[in-house]
Design a protein around this motif. Structure first.
Motif, mmCIF file in Angstrom:
data_model
loop_
_atom_site.group_PDB
_atom_site.id
_atom_site.type_symbol
_atom_site.label_atom_id
_atom_site.label_comp_id
_atom_site.label_asym_id
_atom_site.label_seq_id
_atom_site.Cartn_x
_atom_site.Cartn_y
_atom_site.Cartn_z
ATOM 1 N N PRO A 1 44.244 11.061 9.494
ATOM 2 C CA PRO A 1 43.766 10.495 10.763
ATOM 3 C C PRO A 1 44.171 11.346 11.964
ATOM 4 C CG PRO A 1 44.788 8.798 9.402
ATOM 5 C CD PRO A 1 45.101 10.114 8.759
ATOM 6 N N ALA A 2 43.399 11.238 13.028
ATOM 7 C CA ALA A 2 43.703 11.944 14.269
ATOM 8 C C ALA A 2 44.953 11.370 14.918
ATOM 9 C CB ALA A 2 42.519 11.821 15.228
ATOM 10 N N ARG A 3 45.503 12.104 15.868
ATOM 11 C CA ARG A 3 46.741 11.679 16.535
ATOM 12 C C ARG A 3 46.613 10.284 17.150
ATOM 13 N NH1 ARG A 3 46.374 17.129 17.484
ATOM 14 N NH2 ARG A 3 48.230 18.390 16.979
ATOM 15 N N GLU A 4 45.411 9.944 17.620
ATOM 16 C CA GLU A 4 45.206 8.649 18.267
ATOM 17 C C GLU A 4 45.414 7.482 17.306
ATOM 18 O OE1 GLU A 4 43.060 11.178 18.347
ATOM 19 O OE2 GLU A 4 43.513 11.871 20.385
ATOM 20 N N PHE A 5 45.414 7.758 16.000
ATOM 21 C CA PHE A 5 45.548 6.708 14.984
ATOM 22 C C PHE A 5 46.906 6.020 15.073
ATOM 23 C CE2 PHE A 5 46.810 5.263 10.756
ATOM 24 C CZ PHE A 5 45.708 4.526 10.358
ATOM 25 N N GLY A 6 47.950 6.807 15.354
ATOM 26 C CA GLY A 6 49.293 6.232 15.404
ATOM 27 C C GLY A 6 50.356 7.302 15.294
ATOM 28 N N THR A 7 51.544 6.912 14.897
ATOM 29 C CA THR A 7 52.652 7.856 14.749
ATOM 30 C C THR A 7 52.395 8.792 13.579
ATOM 31 O OG1 THR A 7 53.911 6.475 13.196
ATOM 32 C CG2 THR A 7 54.212 6.055 15.571
ATOM 33 N N TRP A 8 53.208 9.858 13.490
ATOM 34 C CA TRP A 8 53.023 10.795 12.381
ATOM 35 C C TRP A 8 53.297 10.130 11.038
ATOM 36 C CZ3 TRP A 8 56.901 13.755 9.472
ATOM 37 C CH2 TRP A 8 58.214 13.279 9.653
ATOM 38 N N ILE A 9 54.183 9.148 11.008
ATOM 39 C CA ILE A 9 54.458 8.429 9.774
ATOM 40 C C ILE A 9 53.261 7.550 9.401
ATOM 41 C CG2 ILE A 9 55.903 6.643 8.709
ATOM 42 C CD1 ILE A 9 57.259 9.358 8.834
ATOM 43 N N GLU A 10 52.669 6.900 10.376
ATOM 44 C CA GLU A 10 51.483 6.075 10.113
ATOM 45 C C GLU A 10 50.320 6.940 9.646
ATOM 46 O OE1 GLU A 10 52.295 2.490 13.364
ATOM 47 O OE2 GLU A 10 51.253 4.320 13.975
ATOM 48 N N ARG A 11 50.182 8.114 10.227
ATOM 49 C CA ARG A 11 49.112 9.018 9.814
ATOM 50 C C ARG A 11 49.349 9.536 8.387
ATOM 51 N NH1 ARG A 11 49.162 13.596 13.901
ATOM 52 N NH2 ARG A 11 47.210 14.245 12.899
ATOM 53 N N THR A 12 50.595 9.845 8.091
ATOM 54 C CA THR A 12 50.921 10.328 6.744
ATOM 55 C C THR A 12 50.715 9.225 5.715
ATOM 56 O OG1 THR A 12 52.550 11.869 7.672
ATOM 57 C CG2 THR A 12 52.706 11.409 5.317
ATOM 58 N N ARG A 13 51.040 8.003 6.073
ATOM 59 C CA ARG A 13 50.801 6.878 5.165
ATOM 60 C C ARG A 13 49.301 6.721 4.879
ATOM 61 N NH1 ARG A 13 53.529 2.568 3.519
ATOM 62 N NH2 ARG A 13 55.243 2.952 4.982
ATOM 63 N N ALA A 14 48.499 6.784 5.935
ATOM 64 C CA ALA A 14 47.050 6.634 5.764
ATOM 65 C C ALA A 14 46.485 7.758 4.896
ATOM 66 C CB ALA A 14 46.363 6.604 7.126
ATOM 67 N N LEU B 1 56.075 4.925 -1.610
ATOM 68 C CA LEU B 1 55.650 5.572 -0.372
ATOM 69 C C LEU B 1 56.589 5.194 0.779
ATOM 70 C CD1 LEU B 1 53.545 7.404 0.914
ATOM 71 C CD2 LEU B 1 52.092 5.386 1.268
ATOM 72 N N ASP B 2 57.017 3.927 0.824
ATOM 73 C CA ASP B 2 57.972 3.502 1.850
ATOM 74 C C ASP B 2 59.262 4.321 1.771
ATOM 75 O OD1 ASP B 2 56.320 1.552 2.893
ATOM 76 O OD2 ASP B 2 57.244 -0.101 1.781
ATOM 77 N N VAL B 3 59.764 4.499 0.552
ATOM 78 C CA VAL B 3 61.019 5.241 0.363
ATOM 79 C C VAL B 3 60.864 6.688 0.825
ATOM 80 C CG1 VAL B 3 62.630 6.134 -1.375
ATOM 81 C CG2 VAL B 3 61.816 3.768 -1.524
ATOM 82 N N ILE B 4 59.754 7.311 0.457
ATOM 83 C CA ILE B 4 59.531 8.712 0.818
ATOM 84 C C ILE B 4 59.376 8.872 2.331
ATOM 85 C CG2 ILE B 4 57.831 10.579 0.693
ATOM 86 C CD1 ILE B 4 57.505 9.913 -2.252
ATOM 87 N N LEU B 5 58.615 7.989 2.952
ATOM 88 C CA LEU B 5 58.387 8.117 4.386
ATOM 89 C C LEU B 5 59.650 7.812 5.193
ATOM 90 C CD1 LEU B 5 54.778 6.677 4.771
ATOM 91 C CD2 LEU B 5 55.526 9.060 4.607
ATOM 92 N N ALA B 6 60.503 6.952 4.682
ATOM 93 C CA ALA B 6 61.799 6.739 5.332
ATOM 94 C C ALA B 6 62.611 8.032 5.282
ATOM 95 C CB ALA B 6 62.560 5.604 4.655
ATOM 96 N N GLY B 7 62.514 8.734 4.154
ATOM 97 C CA GLY B 7 63.185 10.028 4.044
ATOM 98 C C GLY B 7 62.577 11.061 4.975
ATOM 99 N N PHE B 8 61.266 10.978 5.198
ATOM 100 C CA PHE B 8 60.605 11.867 6.150
ATOM 101 C C PHE B 8 61.229 11.722 7.539
ATOM 102 C CE2 PHE B 8 56.159 13.453 4.851
ATOM 103 C CZ PHE B 8 56.588 13.728 3.562
ATOM 104 N N GLU B 9 61.410 10.484 7.948
ATOM 105 C CA GLU B 9 61.948 10.245 9.296
ATOM 106 C C GLU B 9 63.365 10.798 9.426
ATOM 107 O OE1 GLU B 9 59.979 6.396 11.183
ATOM 108 O OE2 GLU B 9 61.000 5.908 9.298
ATOM 109 N N ASP B 10 64.188 10.591 8.393
ATOM 110 C CA ASP B 10 65.550 11.125 8.430
ATOM 111 C C ASP B 10 65.540 12.651 8.462
ATOM 112 O OD1 ASP B 10 66.597 8.593 8.390
ATOM 113 O OD2 ASP B 10 66.959 8.568 6.223
ATOM 114 N N ALA B 11 64.693 13.256 7.623
ATOM 115 C CA ALA B 11 64.633 14.717 7.556
ATOM 116 C C ALA B 11 64.143 15.304 8.873
ATOM 117 C CB ALA B 11 63.729 15.160 6.406
#
Length: 218
Positions: free
Chosen positions: A65-78, A191-201
Motif C-alpha cells: 500500500p501507498a504511504r497514505e494507507f497507514g504506518t510502515w507496520i500497517e503497510r507491511t502487514r497489508a 505475523l504479529d510476532v515478526i512485526l513487533a520485532g520489526f519495530e524493535d529492530a
C-alpha cells in the motif's frame, strides 16, 4: 488464437495450479495450447525463464500500500496478507516461490516498494535486508506448510497422525489446533510476532545522530 507471451504465461499458471509444478513441462503446456513445444521457445528461451514469468504473474496480485494507507507496520502487514492470499489463489504454483528469485518487472517493483517501506522508516540497509528476509521466509514457509498439511489431510495422513497422537499426551493436547481451521489464526499470530520485532529492530537501527541513514534519497 495466436501465441503470445501473456497467453503462454496464463496457460502455464493454470496448468501448474491444476497439476503442480513437478508435473509441468513444455510438452504438456504445448498440448494445452494446441501447439508444438518448440513453438513456445520462440517466446521463452527456456523453461526457467517461463517459470520466472509465472512467478511474476502471481506477484501482480500482491500490493504494497501507498504511504497514505497507514504506518510502515500497517503497510507491511497489508503486503504480507496480500502475499499470503496467493496460497489459496494459486495452490499448485505457490511452491515456486521457494525455488525462484524475483527477476521480472513486477517482482522487482514489489521488492523496491517493500524495501522502500523499511528504509523510509530510517532503518539502515543491512538491517532492512535482515527484516525483509525474515518476513519473506515466514511468508513462504507458512504457505508451504499449509499446502503440505492440506495435502496430508486429503491423503489421510492427518487422520493417521491424530490416531497416533492419542498415545502422546503433549501431541494430543495441541492436536485440535494444528489443522486447517486454525491456519489464519496461526498466520496472524506469527505475523504479529515478526512485526513487533520489526519495530524493535527499527528503533535500534536508527543512527544516534538523528539522520535517517537508511532512508531513500530524493
Amino acid at each position: 488464437m495466436p501465441l503470445s507471451r501473456d497467453r503462454i504465461v496464463d496457460a502455464a499458471l493454470t496448468l501448474i495450479d491444476a497439476r503442480g509444478h513437478e508435473e509441468f513441462s513444455m510438452r504438456k503446456l504445448g498440448a494445452e495450447l494446441d501447439c508444438e513445444a518448440m513453438a513456445l521457445y520462440n517466446h521463452f528461451a527456456n523453461k526457467n525463464l517461463l517459470l520466472d514469468a509465472v512467478v511474476d504473474r502471481m506477484l501482480k496480485k500482491v500490493v504494497v500500500p501507498a504511504r497514505e494507507f497507514g504506518t510502515w507496520i500497517e503497510r507491511t502487514r497489508a503486503y504480507s496478507q496480500s502475499f499470503h492470499a496467493l496460497v489459496r489463489i494459486h495452490p499448485g504454483a505457490f511452491p515456486l516461490f521457494a525455488m525462484r528469485r524475483f527477476h521480472e518487472v513486477h517482482g522487482l517493483a514489489l521488492l523496491n516498494e517493500a524495501f522502500g517501506t523499511i528504509l523510509d522508516e530510517g532503518v539502515d540497509p543491512r538491517t532492512a535486508v535482515k527484516l525483509y528476509r525474515t518476513l519473506a521466509n515466514f511468508l513462504s514457509g507458512t504457505g508451504l506448510s499449509e499446502l503440505m498439511l492440506l495435502s496430508d489431510v486429503a491423503n489421510g495422513g492427518a487422520q493417521r497422525e491424530a490416531a497416533e497422537a492419542e498415545k502422546r499426551p503433549a501431541l494430543a493436547a495441541v492436536m485440535p489446533y494444528l489443522g486447517p481451521a486454525n491456519f489464519d489464526e496461526v498466520f496472524e499470530f506469527g505475523l504479529d510476532v515478526i512485526l513487533a520485532g520489526f519495530e524493535d529492530a527499527a528503533v535500534n537501527s536508527k543512527p544516534k545522530n538523528g539522520k535517517r541513514a537508511g532512508a531513500l534519497q530524493k
